[in-house]
Structures are given as C-alpha cells and as structure tokens.
Design a protein around this motif. Structure first.
Motif, PDB file in Angstrom:
ATOM      1  N   CYS A 211      45.411  62.046  11.639  1.00  0.00           N
ATOM      2  CA  CYS A 211      45.931  61.509  10.376  1.00  0.00           C
ATOM      3  C   CYS A 211      46.297  60.038  10.487  1.00  0.00           C
ATOM      4  CB  CYS A 211      47.146  62.323   9.919  1.00  0.00           C
ATOM      5  SG  CYS A 211      46.714  63.964   9.281  1.00  0.00           S
ATOM      6  N   VAL A 222      50.534  58.118   5.254  1.00  0.00           N
ATOM      7  CA  VAL A 222      50.687  59.251   6.174  1.00  0.00           C
ATOM      8  C   VAL A 222      52.133  59.279   6.670  1.00  0.00           C
ATOM      9  CG1 VAL A 222      49.948  60.273   8.348  1.00  0.00           C
ATOM     10  CG2 VAL A 222      48.282  59.116   6.884  1.00  0.00           C
ATOM     11  N   PHE A 231      42.593  65.263  11.333  1.00  0.00           N
ATOM     12  CA  PHE A 231      42.120  65.084   9.963  1.00  0.00           C
ATOM     13  C   PHE A 231      40.857  65.909   9.726  1.00  0.00           C
ATOM     14  CE2 PHE A 231      39.056  62.644   7.330  1.00  0.00           C
ATOM     15  CZ  PHE A 231      39.697  62.773   6.111  1.00  0.00           C
ATOM     16  N   CYS A 238      46.470  64.776   5.157  1.00  0.00           N
ATOM     17  CA  CYS A 238      47.317  63.810   5.836  1.00  0.00           C
ATOM     18  C   CYS A 238      48.158  62.936   4.903  1.00  0.00           C
ATOM     19  CB  CYS A 238      46.444  62.882   6.690  1.00  0.00           C
ATOM     20  SG  CYS A 238      45.435  63.725   7.924  1.00  0.00           S
TER      21      CYS A 238
END
Length: 444
Positions: A211, A222, A231, A238
């Motif tokens: 992320c 994030v 991810f 995220c």
C-alpha cells in the motif's frame, strides 16, 4: 631595280657605291635584303609573344570556389573574373533543394547543377512509412523512413502499440521492456512472478506492491496502519478518503487543519455553524439569521443577548421598565433595555413632577406630571384619615389646614382629587371648599 634608298634595314644592306648595274649582282642584293627583313620580323614577333605570355591566365591562381576556365592557357588576364569560373561551392541552394558537397568541384550556378532535390512534404509514402521531407531524393527508398510497426522486437522486449507510429528501426525507440528485465531486488522489493511477461520497467509495474507504493487518487491517502498491506487491483484496499475531499453540508464549515485527516462525514471533517445552535430565550438569548453562517456552537457566538441579561444602571438614571417588559427584547445597553424615571420628563406649564419622580417609572410619561398645587397640599396641609370628612371636623382654624384625598382608578393609575376643608364663619361649620379643588394629583 632595287636601290639602297628602299632598304629599311641599312645595316644589312650594301652601300650605295657597291651597287652594281649587273642583273646578277642586283638579284643577289635583293635576295639578301629580303632575307634580312624576314629575320627582323621573326625576332620582333618573338619579343611580342614573350611580353604577352608574361600576363597570361595560365599563371593566375583562382580563389576558393573558383576553377580555371577551360581555355585559360590561351587567355590574357590577371584577375579571377578574367581567368576563372564559379563552382557549385559558391552556390546557395534554394527552397526544395539541398546542398551536396560532392558537387563543389562542378562549374555551375543553379539548383539543377549544384544541388540535390529534396523529397518534400508532399511526397507520398506507404502507410507504415513516414516521409523525410528534407532528405535528398525522388524515390520511395530515398524519401521514406520505416515506422516501428515494421520492426520486430527481440525477446524479452515486445512491440508496443503506443510506439507503432514512431519513425525508427531501433529497439530502444520501438520496443517496450517486460518485467523480466527489471531487478526488483535492487529496488528493495520482491519480484511479482505473475508480471514477468507484463510490459513495464518500474517498481510499481513489476514488483510486489504494498500500500505504501501506490499513488492514491486526489484527496485520498494511505493510512499508516495500512502501509505494509499488499496491494491488489483496487485502490480501495489501501486508500482512505481525507477531509480535503469531503464537502461539508450547508450548516457545517471546513476545518483547515483537518485537511489531511482521514474522514468522510461532517462530524469528522467539519465544524458546525451557528445555524445548528438553539438559542435559549429563558437564558436570555435569541437566534439571528445574521449569525447563521458564523462558525460556532455557543450562546455568546451564535446568539444575540436580550435585555434579561442587562442590569440597568440606576446611578446613571436608568431603571428597569415596569413588569420588566423589555427582558425578551434584543439589547445590551441602558438605552436598549432600560427607561428613564419621571424626572427626565418635561412637564407643561402649570404642572410639576409627581412625588418620587426621580425613581418612578411609568409607561405613560404624561402621568409623570400633575397640577403644581398638588404638592402644596401634601406639604402644607394635613390629609384626613379614612372615613373623616370636613363637616365632621371642629369649626375652628384647624379646619383650614385639612384636605381630603379622593382617589379614582384611571387606567391602572391612581388619580387623586384633593379637596380642601374651609371654615365657614357665617354658619360656624367646617365644610368642603369645592372651589379650591385640585384634580389629577398623582399617587405613585
């Protein structure tokens, strides 16, 4: 017969005395003279040719860009213009033509002799070729350059549709690298085995993404607690919405220092406006549309105070109205919330302020005044007690010092009629002196 007088070159001819009349001798003399003339002419011509050859073009050196004329050996001259010709080196090619140094040694002064014709923008190439308008040429091979759509990329490179129209025949220009070529380990990441044949040459395209690696849409970010999550194909995995992307409702206002906070509601991202606040009349406040858009959630910020909260300044001559009738009105000053006592009322001629006018407050300020004689009665005479009457008083001088207060209720205000007692000496009684009545005497 030739005589000595006709010979121009005397040194070569015999003297006049030596001439002989004989024919043979004469013939010889003539022959000798002619021979001498021929020899002299040849010598003169040779000298003239020598003088001419000393100024001939065969000795002249042409400047850069010039070439000796074809017959320069037989030309007389001593300058470039007389002995030389311009070459193509001095010619400037015109529009549609391009210079070619191979022609610099050619004698000429035109585009046709000295230049190559350019392909030009109007030259038609096949669909997978592009014209090179500045190139010299008149054929497809001379004027057309191949596009990347004709190039076959070697492994592990692949053809890129985005580059198909690029004019080139080089791998670097026509091909896209696959993730096989990218070193994820050097980038501090793990290779994503599912992306080996995917076009890409970046960490985000080829490596396992967390992320923390992805770029969220504007207004999203994030959170720290999700940074190490892997991810997948959706940014929702995220990214979380920030307050900068939230639009506050009509009764809320944005909070600048919450712009980067995570949130998606008015309560998380905004602060209330006064339109949401309920002002308490009981506590001495009322709402105002003028304050509806002000940021706040308390009475002092969002409400207007009423006179209920104001303390009238008696020392300055301000008093609370009767029945505190202004307490629910908007105000926050003596002038708005208080009233003046009767002493601030101007009485007409023949009248005076009522008793205790300096502390008496009346709705009808005209009631602040009374007949000027009323106070004389109160000050100099004695008011009879209830159920006392003038004709019940002793018939002496004390009768003249008494008066009766007859009170009537007039619209909530006690209005008095003062009637004085008078000693009637003729009849010997104390009676009412009705002709001395004073009406409209006030009583607070």
């Amino acid at each position: 017969m030739l005589t000595a007088a006709r010979c121009k070159h005397r040194a070569l001819c015999p003297s006049r005395s030596a001439l002989s009349p004989e024919p043979l001798v004469t013939m010889k003399l003539v022959s000798g003279c002619v021979a001498a003339l021929i020899i002299a002419s040849a010598q003169a011509a040779r000298k003239l040719k020598i003088r001419r050859s000393e100024a001939g073009c065969h000795k002249w050196k042409c400047q850069q860009g010039w070439m000796p004329k074809a017959d320069h050996h037989s030309l007389h001259g001593n300058s470039t213009a007389e002995c030389c010709e311009k070459t193509c080196e001095l010619w400037k090619c015109g529009t549609g033509y391009v210079e070619n140094k191979a022609y610099f040694g050619n004698v000429g002064n035109s585009d046709q002799y000295c230049c190559d014709k350019q392909c030009g923008k109007g030259f038609q190439c096949d669909a997978e070729y592009a014209v090179n308008p500045l190139a010299p040429g008149t054929t497809h091979s001379e004027c057309c350059l191949p596009r990347c759509s004709l190039f076959s990329c070697p492994d592990p490179w692949v053809n890129s549709s985005a580059r198909s129209m690029v004019v080139s025949s080089k791998k670097e220009a026509c091909c896209a690298a696959t993730c096989v070529l990218f070193n994820c380990t050097a980038a501090g990441k793990l290779q994503d085995e599912t992306k080996l044949n995917v076009t890409g040459d970046t960490r985000s395209a080829c490596c396992t993404q967390y992320c923390s690696d992805i770029a969220c849409p504007a207004g999203w970010a994030v959170p720290e607690e999700l940074a190490d999550n892997i991810f997948n194909t959706s940014a929702d995995t995220c990214c979380r919405k920030q307050c900068k992307a939230h639009t506050c409702g009509p009764t809320w206002a944005p909070v600048v220092n919450k712009s980067d906070d995570f949130g998606d509601s008015d309560e998380q991202c905004c602060t209330p406006r006064c339109a949401q606040f309920n002002c308490s009349l009981e506590d001495g406040y009322v709402s105002s549309s003028l304050l509806a858009n002000v940021v706040g959630d308390d009475s002092e910020t969002c409400c207007l105070p009423t006179c209920k909260l104001w303390q009238c300044d008696n020392d300055m001559g301000w008093y609370t109205p009767l029945d505190n009738e202004k307490e629910n009105q908007t105000g926050h000053s003596n002038a708005e919330c208080c009233v003046r006592p009767c002493t601030y009322t101007t009485c007409p001629s023949g009248q005076a302020h009522i008793t205790d006018a300096n502390t008496t407050v009346l709705r009808d300020t005209s009631r602040c005044c009374e007949d000027a004689r009323c106070n004389f009665y109160r000050t100099n005479l004695t008011q009879m007690r209830s159920r006392e009457y003038c004709n019940g008083l002793p018939a002496d001088e004390s009768c003249n010092e008494m008066y009766q207060n007859r009170t009537l209720d007039s619209n909530g205000t006690n209005v008095s009629f003062f009637v004085r007692c008078e000693l009637d000496k003729i009849y010997g009684i104390c009676r009412y002196a009705t002709e001395q009545n004073v009406s409209d005497c006030r009583s607070s």
